[in-house]
Design an enzyme around this catalytic site. Structure first.
Site, short mmCIF file in Angstrom:
data_model
loop_
_atom_site.label_atom_id
_atom_site.label_comp_id
_atom_site.label_asym_id
_atom_site.label_seq_id
_atom_site.Cartn_x
_atom_site.Cartn_y
_atom_site.Cartn_z
N THR A 194 36.09 39.96 43.16
CA THR A 194 35.17 41.09 43.04
C THR A 194 34.30 41.03 41.78
OG1 THR A 194 36.80 42.44 41.86
CG2 THR A 194 36.76 42.61 44.28
N ASP A 195 34.73 40.27 40.77
CA ASP A 195 34.02 40.32 39.48
C ASP A 195 32.55 39.94 39.60
OD1 ASP A 195 36.27 41.22 38.23
OD2 ASP A 195 36.75 39.33 37.22
N SER A 211 36.55 34.59 40.56
CA SER A 211 35.08 34.60 40.62
C SER A 211 34.41 34.77 39.26
CB SER A 211 34.58 35.67 41.60
OG SER A 211 34.65 36.96 41.04
N THR A 269 40.99 38.01 43.78
CA THR A 269 42.21 38.83 43.76
C THR A 269 42.78 39.04 45.16
OG1 THR A 269 41.61 39.91 41.72
CG2 THR A 269 43.06 41.15 43.16
#
Ligand code: ASP
Length: 315
Positions: A94-95, A61, A14
């Site tokens: 970030t996932d 990710s 992101t």
């Protein structure tokens, strides 16, 4: 000015996301912008470091695989081994940032130079995007002499967190990452740490020819759930299974025999907790069924640890 050189390895996420409207923080395309665009948004970085950027790959990710981890670890180690480089910053979605952080923490020789992962919760095109400040802070941390010897760090929302224990705990908040029970390692603005660096174990060497890691599945165990999925995972070729169990890794009675059968078939079964925090301690059930306890590792971290153990078993 004699500024340190920082290697920036960009992977997407992101932080490199783009939306058609500045107010859109969910319907965007992740990994749309390259490393140069991220740097161009933060001119202040040029006062802190000379940044050498490399786009390792560009993905959301959620789609990361063990092949991506291996590629990234090799790129990061190459940068760390370069005498001209003082530290490494990695931009990441970030996932699954917590998985990458644990993987790199266990495999990179970063005992003498910092490695700092960062990302963003809002795309680069958003009003009040958080990526530019996170990137600036990550470069400041990677350029700071006190950051070495702390393992892989995650820099997010002005916190410096230990990669080994970091955990994404919120779907949309800017402070999406929790530090684990030990609390944050430090803060940015300016960079400061709460304790001295510590002696770190030697990193696990990755075989040159490894292209992926052994399959390890995570099963979230709900009350009253039968153990069918464990049997299915074994049938499908999982070499290890992490059970995200209630409480202190409490194994429901109907799971005892299936766990024992999986272990007898050569599959490693680890009891972790779905609580999000806390230690899972060894229990007599482990002697009975052949399972092991995850200790302080989250299910995601326990999975990476087991994948690396299984990889080492085959070297
Ligand atoms: N889906 C995005 C990713 O992990 C989310 C983010 O970066 O915040 O790449």
């Amino acid at each position: 000015m004699n500024l340190p050189t920082i290697a920036l390895l960009a992977t997407g996420g992101t932080i490199a996301g783009s939306a058609t409207a500045a107010t859109d923080t969910t319907g965007y395309v992740a990994a749309a912008l390259g490393a140069d665009a991220l740097l161009a948004a933060v001119p202040a970085i040029t006062t802190v470091a000379r940044v050498r950027a490399r786009q390792v790959y560009s993905i959301d990710s959620k789609d990361i695989s063990s092949a991506h981890w291996l590629t990234l670890a090799r790129a990061a180690q190459e940068a760390l081994d370069d005498a001209a480089v003082a530290g490494v910053v990695i931009t990441h979605g970030t996932d699954t940032l917590e998985e990458t952080a644990v993987f790199l923490d266990r495999t990179l020789d970063c005992r003498h130079k910092p490695v700092v992962l960062t990302g963003a919760m809002r795309p680069a095109t958003a009003l009040s995007a958080d990526g530019p400040m996170n990137l600036y802070d990550a470069v400041c941390a990677a350029a700071h002499p006190d950051s070495a010897g702390r393992g892989v760090l995650v820099c997010f929302n002005r916190l410096l967190l230990q990669g080994a224990t970091v955990h994404k705990r919120h779907t949309s908040a800017l402070d999406a990452f929790g530090p684990g029970e030990a609390g944050p390692a430090g803060h940015t603005g300016p960079v400061r740490y709460h304790a001295p660096a510590w002696q770190r174990p030697a990193p696990q060497a990755l075989p040159r020819d490894a292209e992926s890691l052994p399959r390890v599945d995570i099963l979230h165990v709900g009350a009253g759930m039968p153990a069918d999925l464990l049997e299915y995972a074994v049938q499908r070729g999982a070499r290890g299974v992490i059970l995200a169990l209630p409480g202190n890794g409490s194994l429901p009675e109907p799971w005892h025999a299936p766990v024992a059968r999986a272990v007898a078939a050569g599959v490693r079964v680890v009891r972790a907790t779905r609580c999000g925090n806390g230690n899972v301690s060894a229990h007599h059930i482990d002697q009975q069924c052949g399972s092991t306890a995850a200790g302080p590792l989250t299910p995601a971290a326990a999975r990476i640890a087991l994948m690396l153990d299984l990889l080492a078993d085959h070297c």
